[in-house]
Write a protein that holds these residues in place. Sequence first.
Motif, PDB file in Angstrom:
ATOM      1  N   PHE A  87       0.962  -1.150  -0.124  1.00  0.00           N
ATOM      2  CA  PHE A  87       0.006  -0.195  -0.173  1.00  0.00           C
ATOM      3  C   PHE A  87       0.605   1.094   0.109  1.00  0.00           C
ATOM      4  CE2 PHE A  87      -4.355  -1.796   2.508  1.00  0.00           C
ATOM      5  CZ  PHE A  87      -3.945  -2.560   1.657  1.00  0.00           C
ATOM      6  N   SER A  88       0.180   2.132  -0.166  1.00  0.00           N
ATOM      7  CA  SER A  88       1.055   3.847  -0.437  1.00  0.00           C
ATOM      8  C   SER A  88       0.775   4.577   0.570  1.00  0.00           C
ATOM      9  CB  SER A  88       0.708   4.123  -1.874  1.00  0.00           C
ATOM     10  OG  SER A  88      -0.830   4.913  -1.705  1.00  0.00           O
ATOM     11  N   PHE A  89       2.049   5.162   0.680  1.00  0.00           N
ATOM     12  CA  PHE A  89       2.037   6.411   1.456  1.00  0.00           C
ATOM     13  C   PHE A  89       0.138   6.732   2.112  1.00  0.00           C
ATOM     14  CE2 PHE A  89       1.905  10.634   4.059  1.00  0.00           C
ATOM     15  CZ  PHE A  89       2.791  10.099   5.064  1.00  0.00           C
ATOM     16  N   TRP A  90      -0.643   7.469   1.574  1.00  0.00           N
ATOM     17  CA  TRP A  90      -1.223   7.903   1.554  1.00  0.00           C
ATOM     18  C   TRP A  90      -2.748   7.374   1.112  1.00  0.00           C
ATOM     19  CZ3 TRP A  90      -0.470  12.399   1.969  1.00  0.00           C
ATOM     20  CH2 TRP A  90       0.388  13.500   1.649  1.00  0.00           C
ATOM     21  N   LEU A  91      -2.570   6.031   1.256  1.00  0.00           N
ATOM     22  CA  LEU A  91      -3.720   5.335   1.634  1.00  0.00           C
ATOM     23  C   LEU A  91      -3.706   4.828   2.833  1.00  0.00           C
ATOM     24  CD1 LEU A  91      -5.736   3.393   0.562  1.00  0.00           C
ATOM     25  CD2 LEU A  91      -4.541   1.728  -0.020  1.00  0.00           C
ATOM     26  N   CYS A  92      -2.201   4.860   3.173  1.00  0.00           N
ATOM     27  CA  CYS A  92      -1.897   4.584   4.567  1.00  0.00           C
ATOM     28  C   CYS A  92      -2.328   5.452   5.811  1.00  0.00           C
ATOM     29  CB  CYS A  92      -0.605   3.339   4.368  1.00  0.00           C
ATOM     30  SG  CYS A  92      -0.639   2.220   4.488  1.00  0.00           S
ATOM     31  N   LEU A  93      -1.897   6.795   5.189  1.00  0.00           N
ATOM     32  CA  LEU A  93      -2.332   7.437   6.749  1.00  0.00           C
ATOM     33  C   LEU A  93      -3.719   7.325   7.170  1.00  0.00           C
ATOM     34  CD1 LEU A  93      -1.013   9.855   7.986  1.00  0.00           C
ATOM     35  CD2 LEU A  93      -1.547  11.488   5.995  1.00  0.00           C
ATOM     36  N   PRO A  94      -4.587   7.715   6.422  1.00  0.00           N
ATOM     37  CA  PRO A  94      -5.851   7.678   6.854  1.00  0.00           C
ATOM     38  C   PRO A  94      -5.737   6.058   7.468  1.00  0.00           C
ATOM     39  CG  PRO A  94      -6.313   7.344   4.738  1.00  0.00           C
ATOM     40  CD  PRO A  94      -4.656   7.518   5.334  1.00  0.00           C
ATOM     41  N   LEU A  95      -5.490   4.787   7.200  1.00  0.00           N
ATOM     42  CA  LEU A  95      -5.950   3.955   7.797  1.00  0.00           C
ATOM     43  C   LEU A  95      -4.879   3.550   9.253  1.00  0.00           C
ATOM     44  CD1 LEU A  95      -5.662   0.962   4.490  1.00  0.00           C
ATOM     45  CD2 LEU A  95      -7.440   1.347   5.989  1.00  0.00           C
ATOM     46  N   ALA A  96      -3.810   4.329   9.035  1.00  0.00           N
ATOM     47  CA  ALA A  96      -3.144   3.833  10.303  1.00  0.00           C
ATOM     48  C   ALA A  96      -4.187   4.642  11.412  1.00  0.00           C
ATOM     49  CB  ALA A  96      -1.322   4.483  10.232  1.00  0.00           C
ATOM     50  N   GLY A  97      -4.278   6.306  11.042  1.00  0.00           N
ATOM     51  CA  GLY A  97      -5.117   6.785  11.767  1.00  0.00           C
ATOM     52  C   GLY A  97      -6.505   6.095  12.710  1.00  0.00           C
ATOM     53  N   ILE A  98      -6.390   5.545  11.460  1.00  0.00           N
ATOM     54  CA  ILE A  98      -8.351   4.385  12.465  1.00  0.00           C
ATOM     55  C   ILE A  98      -7.725   3.125  12.894  1.00  0.00           C
ATOM     56  CG2 ILE A  98     -10.140   2.719  11.099  1.00  0.00           C
ATOM     57  CD1 ILE A  98     -10.201   4.209   8.734  1.00  0.00           C
ATOM     58  N   LEU A  99      -6.520   2.958  12.502  1.00  0.00           N
ATOM     59  CA  LEU A  99      -6.310   1.549  13.596  1.00  0.00           C
ATOM     60  C   LEU A  99      -5.572   2.408  15.140  1.00  0.00           C
ATOM     61  CD1 LEU A  99      -4.452  -0.655  10.690  1.00  0.00           C
ATOM     62  CD2 LEU A  99      -6.239  -1.182  12.206  1.00  0.00           C
ATOM     63  N   ALA A 100      -4.805   3.404  14.687  1.00  0.00           N
ATOM     64  CA  ALA A 100      -4.888   3.583  16.253  1.00  0.00           C
ATOM     65  C   ALA A 100      -5.214   3.712  17.224  1.00  0.00           C
ATOM     66  CB  ALA A 100      -3.561   4.781  16.410  1.00  0.00           C
ATOM     67  N   ALA A 101      -6.864   4.170  17.093  1.00  0.00           N
ATOM     68  CA  ALA A 101      -8.380   4.804  17.037  1.00  0.00           C
ATOM     69  C   ALA A 101      -8.610   3.487  17.625  1.00  0.00           C
ATOM     70  CB  ALA A 101      -8.954   6.089  16.237  1.00  0.00           C
ATOM     71  N   PHE A 102      -8.832   2.817  16.905  1.00  0.00           N
ATOM     72  CA  PHE A 102      -9.217   1.905  17.008  1.00  0.00           C
ATOM     73  C   PHE A 102      -8.995   1.039  18.665  1.00  0.00           C
ATOM     74  CE2 PHE A 102      -9.128  -3.241  16.704  1.00  0.00           C
ATOM     75  CZ  PHE A 102     -10.806  -3.337  17.284  1.00  0.00           C
ATOM     76  N   TRP A 103      -7.204   1.595  18.285  1.00  0.00           N
ATOM     77  CA  TRP A 103      -6.054   0.791  19.803  1.00  0.00           C
ATOM     78  C   TRP A 103      -6.397   1.839  20.630  1.00  0.00           C
ATOM     79  CZ3 TRP A 103      -4.333  -3.624  20.602  1.00  0.00           C
ATOM     80  CH2 TRP A 103      -4.359  -4.169  19.474  1.00  0.00           C
ATOM     81  N   GLY A 104      -7.106   3.266  20.834  1.00  0.00           N
ATOM     82  CA  GLY A 104      -7.767   3.684  21.886  1.00  0.00           C
ATOM     83  C   GLY A 104      -8.098   3.768  22.216  1.00  0.00           C
ATOM     84  N   ILE A 105      -9.542   2.451  21.572  1.00  0.00           N
ATOM     85  CA  ILE A 105     -10.835   2.294  22.227  1.00  0.00           C
ATOM     86  C   ILE A 105     -10.337   1.031  22.928  1.00  0.00           C
ATOM     87  CG2 ILE A 105     -13.578   1.427  21.330  1.00  0.00           C
ATOM     88  CD1 ILE A 105     -12.988   3.247  18.916  1.00  0.00           C
ATOM     89  N   ILE A 106      -9.437  -0.047  22.445  1.00  0.00           N
ATOM     90  CA  ILE A 106      -9.062  -1.097  23.527  1.00  0.00           C
ATOM     91  C   ILE A 106      -8.759  -0.758  24.201  1.00  0.00           C
ATOM     92  CG2 ILE A 106      -8.527  -2.988  23.055  1.00  0.00           C
ATOM     93  CD1 ILE A 106      -8.147  -3.466  20.439  1.00  0.00           C
ATOM     94  N   LEU A 107      -8.003   0.506  24.286  1.00  0.00           N
ATOM     95  CA  LEU A 107      -6.696   0.758  25.674  1.00  0.00           C
ATOM     96  C   LEU A 107      -7.683   1.898  26.728  1.00  0.00           C
ATOM     97  CD1 LEU A 107      -5.174   1.622  28.185  1.00  0.00           C
ATOM     98  CD2 LEU A 107      -4.779   3.878  26.132  1.00  0.00           C
ATOM     99  N   GLY A 108      -9.808   2.332  25.738  1.00  0.00           N
ATOM    100  CA  GLY A 108     -10.314   3.030  26.837  1.00  0.00           C
ATOM    101  C   GLY A 108     -11.000   1.994  27.364  1.00  0.00           C
ATOM    102  N   PHE A 109     -11.731   0.918  26.914  1.00  0.00           N
ATOM    103  CA  PHE A 109     -12.234   0.197  27.470  1.00  0.00           C
ATOM    104  C   PHE A 109     -12.097   0.211  28.997  1.00  0.00           C
ATOM    105  CE2 PHE A 109     -15.112  -0.228  24.172  1.00  0.00           C
ATOM    106  CZ  PHE A 109     -16.445  -0.168  24.367  1.00  0.00           C
ATOM    107  N   PRO A 110     -11.387  -1.192  30.029  1.00  0.00           N
ATOM    108  CA  PRO A 110     -10.693  -0.898  30.396  1.00  0.00           C
ATOM    109  C   PRO A 110     -10.110  -0.347  31.606  1.00  0.00           C
ATOM    110  CG  PRO A 110      -8.935  -1.751  29.102  1.00  0.00           C
ATOM    111  CD  PRO A 110      -9.737  -1.603  27.950  1.00  0.00           C
TER     112      PRO A 110
END
Lengths: 444, 282
Positions: free
Chosen positions: A179-202
């Motif tokens: 994947f190119s950088f421009w495709l991965c940039l939003p994906l990386a943000g979404i994945l990190a946000a997802f992990w933020g929620i995973i941390l948030g729950f406990p």
Amino acid sequence: MQARQKDSLLVASVKDSLGAAVITFALACVMIGLRVDVASGRGAELFLEHRWLAVAVAVLVVFAGRLAMNIFFWKREDPPSLNLSGLMPKGGLGAGSSNIIKYGLLGLAVVLPFVLMFWLGARGSRQYIDLAILVLTYVMLGWGLNIVVGLAGLLDLGYVAFYAVGAYSYALLAHYFGFSFWLCLPLAGILAAFWGIILGFPVLRLRGDYLAIVTLAFGEIIRVVLLNWYQFTGGPDGLSGIPRPSFFGLEFTRGEGGFASFFGLDYSSIHRIIFLYYLIFAMALFTNFVTMRLRRMPIGRAWEALREDEIACRALGINTTNTKLTAFALGAMFAGFAGSFFATRQGFISPESFTFLESAIILAIVVLGGLGSQIGVVIAAIVMIGGFEFFREFEEYRMLVFGMIMVVIMVWKPRGLISSRTPSVALSRNAKGISADLVQEGHG
Amino acid sequence: MSTWDNNPVLKVEHLTMRFGGLTAINDLSFNIGRGDITALIGPNGAGKTTVFNCITGFYKPTEGRLVMNRSNGEKHLLERMADFKITADAKVARTFQNIRLFGGMTILENLMVAQHNPLMVASNWTIGGLLGLGGYKKSNVDAIETAKYWLERIDLIDRADAPAADLSYGDQRRLEIARAMCTGPELLCLDEPAAGLNPKESLELNNLLQYIRKEHDTSVVLIEHDMSVVMEISDHVVVLDYGVKISDGSPEFVKNDPHVIAAYLGVEDDEVDQVEEEVGIA
């Protein structure tokens, strides 16, 4: 009854300093006075060396230093440390001067690469543009963390984990799927946000110190997983050959079809550096824009209300669970963006880059700048990251100098450089900022 | 059959709250009439605040039912709802004994936070607002208008942009009531609203509460120690002692009820057994 007469300043100081000198002597006798060494000339034989002169110097230094501190600082009725704030420039930045700083810095940031190029040439300016990119990365991270710590008041010591998630998301997606950088940039943000929620729950029920410990542990878990999952992440070897970003499809390469030839410029490696500079500049501004906008929206006010009083929030019908999770997710998302930028800039990442020290530096930037203050984060990032690089000449004393600067800033302005809160909504045009003394620091 | 039993806004039925071995409230039943100002009184430790915490969801009752009848016909069982849902859906708002304002936020912001839920909907859960879609801007203006309306009611319109922590104690009390009203409640629970107020502020509070009752579809239930407030403004008084209801009726009735007098002032030694038996705590 007569109160016990107080010793005069000089007598009291000398007494105290003599005491300190005696303690130093007792300690220095063993620790400095005796030295075991391997005799180089006589085989590997050990011998004892006496260094009484060094002991005498140590005792004298402590005595003189303590005497001076006593006379001028500690024993005085009016210690200058109290008046330190008076000596420093007045911190109460009015709206006017704050705006001047804001737009001044913005203008400077826009023209910086060209000024440097003009002044130092392509070769000489590269180092400074690189440093500016680093500073801007930390500004962006600081702004992201400011959502979590400054606005929502959730102390997060594992913020670098999301930075790592962003960086590895891009690196791995590029590595396995191309994947190119421009495709991965939003994906990386979404994945990190997802992990933020995973941390948030406990951690929803945790507050203050407990929250800090769990987030710290989370940061370490991510790093340790990256370090040990050798088949997938490359473990300590890291991932190399991460693709560089393109300029709307134009690669920064020499020859036909590259950026330079398309625009009819001579190829220079500085083009990519300048492009990266403007990329992170735009990303940081985007972070700031979104944060400032959110502050004026119900969710942003709910974050700040949450920092002030969680129970009152619940009594007003605010879903504190969702509010906390959105703060974690958004903060993490910006770290994810910054992480994928970091990966594309470096071209190589390894778990080494995502240690606890990074979290600590980002948190220090936010605290030093003033919790919740956007411009404060910028100044603190320039001082901390820029200063850190500029003091390279001091080598091992760098940390010492650095620590002292932080102590001075915290004595001078305990609530950070910009310690007033701008209301998110106001009836009158000239609403004043709220003094930090009234604003909660947020302990959960 | 009294008026509050005909069309109650909240029915408390057999409410019991135990903390370990301690029974803070024991089998308490009473009704809060629609449009009434109901006072919940009783000596210290009688369980008044516990009743409030059960109604507003901060405690889950051990036994019993709390039925909220909204004016649009909806029924909500408060004992089953999460605390924030009680304010958001069942429209029960509360204030706190120790004032809980957002001290670092301005007075206007405090009232804006209270309108969080309608504003979130108007901003399409932030996304629409972030993109600048139309509906949010108008709702935001409306919310500021609502806030201004309440600021005028509590005479704080001139200080709208001052931090809430800068206000005097009496102003903070009134701001907390205004903030609770900004959630658009049908039942407003006030925990000792007159505590620490001087006579003038106390009078202003009375006027504010009567205004709320008259102009808005809001019933008020308040915990109060200040008898001048209770007797003057309330339509209905419920007296608690040791978690048990000892009297329930109009202010006149309660004032002359021997049980109440006994609970507050004590009784002659030779009457103790008799009174305890009547009250049911023997």
